[in-house]
Each structure stands twice: as structure tokens, then as C-alpha cells.
Write a protein that holds these residues in place. Structure first.
Motif, PDB file in Angstrom:
ATOM      1  N   GLN A   5      23.713  32.711  48.471  1.00  0.00           N
ATOM      2  CA  GLN A   5      24.894  33.450  48.896  1.00  0.00           C
ATOM      3  C   GLN A   5      25.953  33.414  47.798  1.00  0.00           C
ATOM      4  O   GLN A   5      26.612  34.419  47.524  1.00  0.00           O
ATOM      5  N   LEU A   6      26.109  32.271  47.153  1.00  0.00           N
ATOM      6  CA  LEU A   6      27.065  32.141  46.063  1.00  0.00           C
ATOM      7  C   LEU A   6      26.695  33.074  44.914  1.00  0.00           C
ATOM      8  O   LEU A   6      27.556  33.734  44.341  1.00  0.00           O
ATOM      9  N   LYS A   7      25.422  33.161  44.580  1.00  0.00           N
ATOM     10  CA  LYS A   7      24.980  34.064  43.519  1.00  0.00           C
ATOM     11  C   LYS A   7      25.271  35.521  43.876  1.00  0.00           C
ATOM     12  O   LYS A   7      25.695  36.297  43.020  1.00  0.00           O
ATOM     13  N   GLN A   8      25.073  35.891  45.131  1.00  0.00           N
ATOM     14  CA  GLN A   8      25.385  37.253  45.569  1.00  0.00           C
ATOM     15  C   GLN A   8      26.885  37.521  45.469  1.00  0.00           C
ATOM     16  O   GLN A   8      27.306  38.591  45.036  1.00  0.00           O
ATOM     17  N   GLN A   9      27.688  36.539  45.855  1.00  0.00           N
ATOM     18  CA  GLN A   9      29.134  36.689  45.774  1.00  0.00           C
ATOM     19  C   GLN A   9      29.592  36.760  44.321  1.00  0.00           C
ATOM     20  O   GLN A   9      30.536  37.483  43.997  1.00  0.00           O
ATOM     21  N   LEU A  10      28.926  36.030  43.463  1.00  0.00           N
ATOM     22  CA  LEU A  10      29.243  36.082  42.041  1.00  0.00           C
ATOM     23  C   LEU A  10      28.956  37.479  41.489  1.00  0.00           C
ATOM     24  O   LEU A  10      29.748  38.029  40.730  1.00  0.00           O
ATOM     25  N   HIS A  14      31.673  40.096  39.823  1.00  0.00           N
ATOM     26  CA  HIS A  14      31.498  40.836  38.569  1.00  0.00           C
ATOM     27  C   HIS A  14      31.678  42.334  38.799  1.00  0.00           C
ATOM     28  O   HIS A  14      32.336  43.013  38.006  1.00  0.00           O
ATOM     29  N   ALA A  15      31.115  42.853  39.878  1.00  0.00           N
ATOM     30  CA  ALA A  15      31.238  44.281  40.177  1.00  0.00           C
ATOM     31  C   ALA A  15      32.689  44.652  40.472  1.00  0.00           C
ATOM     32  O   ALA A  15      33.186  45.687  39.996  1.00  0.00           O
ATOM     33  N   THR A  16      33.375  43.808  41.213  1.00  0.00           N
ATOM     34  CA  THR A  16      34.775  44.079  41.544  1.00  0.00           C
ATOM     35  C   THR A  16      35.643  44.025  40.291  1.00  0.00           C
ATOM     36  O   THR A  16      36.547  44.845  40.121  1.00  0.00           O
ATOM     37  N   LEU A  17      35.372  43.086  39.408  1.00  0.00           N
ATOM     38  CA  LEU A  17      36.109  43.015  38.146  1.00  0.00           C
ATOM     39  C   LEU A  17      35.916  44.289  37.328  1.00  0.00           C
ATOM     40  O   LEU A  17      36.853  44.800  36.720  1.00  0.00           O
ATOM     41  N   ALA A  18      34.707  44.798  37.310  1.00  0.00           N
ATOM     42  CA  ALA A  18      34.421  46.023  36.566  1.00  0.00           C
ATOM     43  C   ALA A  18      35.167  47.223  37.158  1.00  0.00           C
ATOM     44  O   ALA A  18      35.526  48.153  36.435  1.00  0.00           O
ATOM     45  N   GLU A  19      35.407  47.181  38.467  1.00  0.00           N
ATOM     46  CA  GLU A  19      36.103  48.279  39.143  1.00  0.00           C
ATOM     47  C   GLU A  19      37.622  48.190  39.012  1.00  0.00           C
ATOM     48  O   GLU A  19      38.318  49.121  39.400  1.00  0.00           O
ATOM     49  N   ARG A  33      36.351  33.495  33.527  1.00  0.00           N
ATOM     50  CA  ARG A  33      36.069  32.066  33.339  1.00  0.00           C
ATOM     51  C   ARG A  33      35.605  31.439  34.652  1.00  0.00           C
ATOM     52  O   ARG A  33      34.675  30.630  34.668  1.00  0.00           O
ATOM     53  N   ILE A  34      36.260  31.810  35.753  1.00  0.00           N
ATOM     54  CA  ILE A  34      35.839  31.305  37.060  1.00  0.00           C
ATOM     55  C   ILE A  34      34.408  31.745  37.344  1.00  0.00           C
ATOM     56  O   ILE A  34      33.573  30.951  37.793  1.00  0.00           O
ATOM     57  N   ALA A  35      34.112  33.022  37.074  1.00  0.00           N
ATOM     58  CA  ALA A  35      32.756  33.533  37.288  1.00  0.00           C
ATOM     59  C   ALA A  35      31.752  32.772  36.432  1.00  0.00           C
ATOM     60  O   ALA A  35      30.667  32.415  36.904  1.00  0.00           O
ATOM     61  N   ALA A  36      32.103  32.492  35.194  1.00  0.00           N
ATOM     62  CA  ALA A  36      31.207  31.739  34.308  1.00  0.00           C
ATOM     63  C   ALA A  36      31.016  30.312  34.822  1.00  0.00           C
ATOM     64  O   ALA A  36      29.899  29.786  34.806  1.00  0.00           O
ATOM     65  N   LEU A  49      37.033  23.676  40.776  1.00  0.00           N
ATOM     66  CA  LEU A  49      36.689  25.086  40.825  1.00  0.00           C
ATOM     67  C   LEU A  49      37.150  25.750  42.121  1.00  0.00           C
ATOM     68  O   LEU A  49      37.755  26.823  42.098  1.00  0.00           O
ATOM     69  N   SER A  50      36.881  25.145  43.244  1.00  0.00           N
ATOM     70  CA  SER A  50      37.258  25.717  44.527  1.00  0.00           C
ATOM     71  C   SER A  50      38.775  25.936  44.596  1.00  0.00           C
ATOM     72  O   SER A  50      39.241  26.972  45.061  1.00  0.00           O
ATOM     73  N   GLU A  51      39.519  24.978  44.126  1.00  0.00           N
ATOM     74  CA  GLU A  51      40.980  25.082  44.132  1.00  0.00           C
ATOM     75  C   GLU A  51      41.449  26.227  43.235  1.00  0.00           C
ATOM     76  O   GLU A  51      42.332  27.008  43.611  1.00  0.00           O
ATOM     77  N   ARG A  52      40.856  26.365  42.057  1.00  0.00           N
ATOM     78  CA  ARG A  52      41.235  27.456  41.143  1.00  0.00           C
ATOM     79  C   ARG A  52      40.914  28.817  41.743  1.00  0.00           C
ATOM     80  O   ARG A  52      41.705  29.751  41.631  1.00  0.00           O
ATOM     81  N   VAL A  53      39.778  28.928  42.394  1.00  0.00           N
ATOM     82  CA  VAL A  53      39.395  30.200  43.012  1.00  0.00           C
ATOM     83  C   VAL A  53      40.360  30.533  44.144  1.00  0.00           C
ATOM     84  O   VAL A  53      40.811  31.675  44.277  1.00  0.00           O
ATOM     85  N   GLN A  54      40.710  29.541  44.948  1.00  0.00           N
ATOM     86  CA  GLN A  54      41.653  29.755  46.050  1.00  0.00           C
ATOM     87  C   GLN A  54      43.011  30.214  45.523  1.00  0.00           C
ATOM     88  O   GLN A  54      43.630  31.113  46.084  1.00  0.00           O
TER      89      GLN A  54
END
Length: 83
Positions: A5-10, A14-19, A33-36, A49-54
């Protein structure tokens, strides 16, 4: 299951960033960087990581609600896998 599920969200991140090319370069770099970091995440790795994403989800809530939603899903999944 959560890792898949995490890989799908990743991929969705990426797709949302491109848009959203209108993001400023600092935001774009931070999200990449978060995606990486997520992509390189090891099961035994403990990071903030979780805190940075939030934090980014909150930051983008008003201007980029779709991106914020993707980030919140990632935070939820990270929590389920213990990060």
C-alpha cells in the motif's frame, strides 16, 4: 500488505507531484526527498519520516488539497508499519 500500500501511495505521490508543476522549488525538493526516503525505507529503520510527511500535509492543505490527502494516506500507512 501495508508495504504494498505504501508503494502504491508513493506512486500516487510521484504522479501528483508531476501534476503540480506550480509548486515552489523548495516544496518540490522537500516532497521529492520525502518520496525518496519512503522508497529507500528499510523495515528496521527509525526516522522522523512520518512527522515530516505530516508537516507537509498540513502545509499543503489549503493550496494543494489533493497532495495533502496523499501525504496523509502515507502517514497513516507509515504508522501501520511502525515508522
Amino acid at each position: 500488505m501495508a508495504e504494498q500500500q505504501l508503494k502504491q501511495q508513493l506512486q500516487q505521490l510521484h504522479a501528483t507531484l508531476a501534476e503540480h508543476p506550480q509548486l515552489d522549488s523548495e516544496s518540490q525538493a522537500l516532497l521529492q526527498r520525502i518520496a525518496a526516503d519512503i522508497d529507500e525505507l528499510q523495515p528496521d529503520q527509525q526516522t522522523d519520516l512520518s512527522e515530516r510527511v505530516q508537516e507537509q500535509a498540513v502545509r499543503f492543505e489549503q493550496e494543494h488539497p489533493t497532495l495533502a490527502g496523499v501525504l496523509r494516506q502515507i502517514v497513516d500507512t507509515l504508522g501501520r508499519i511502525g515508522v
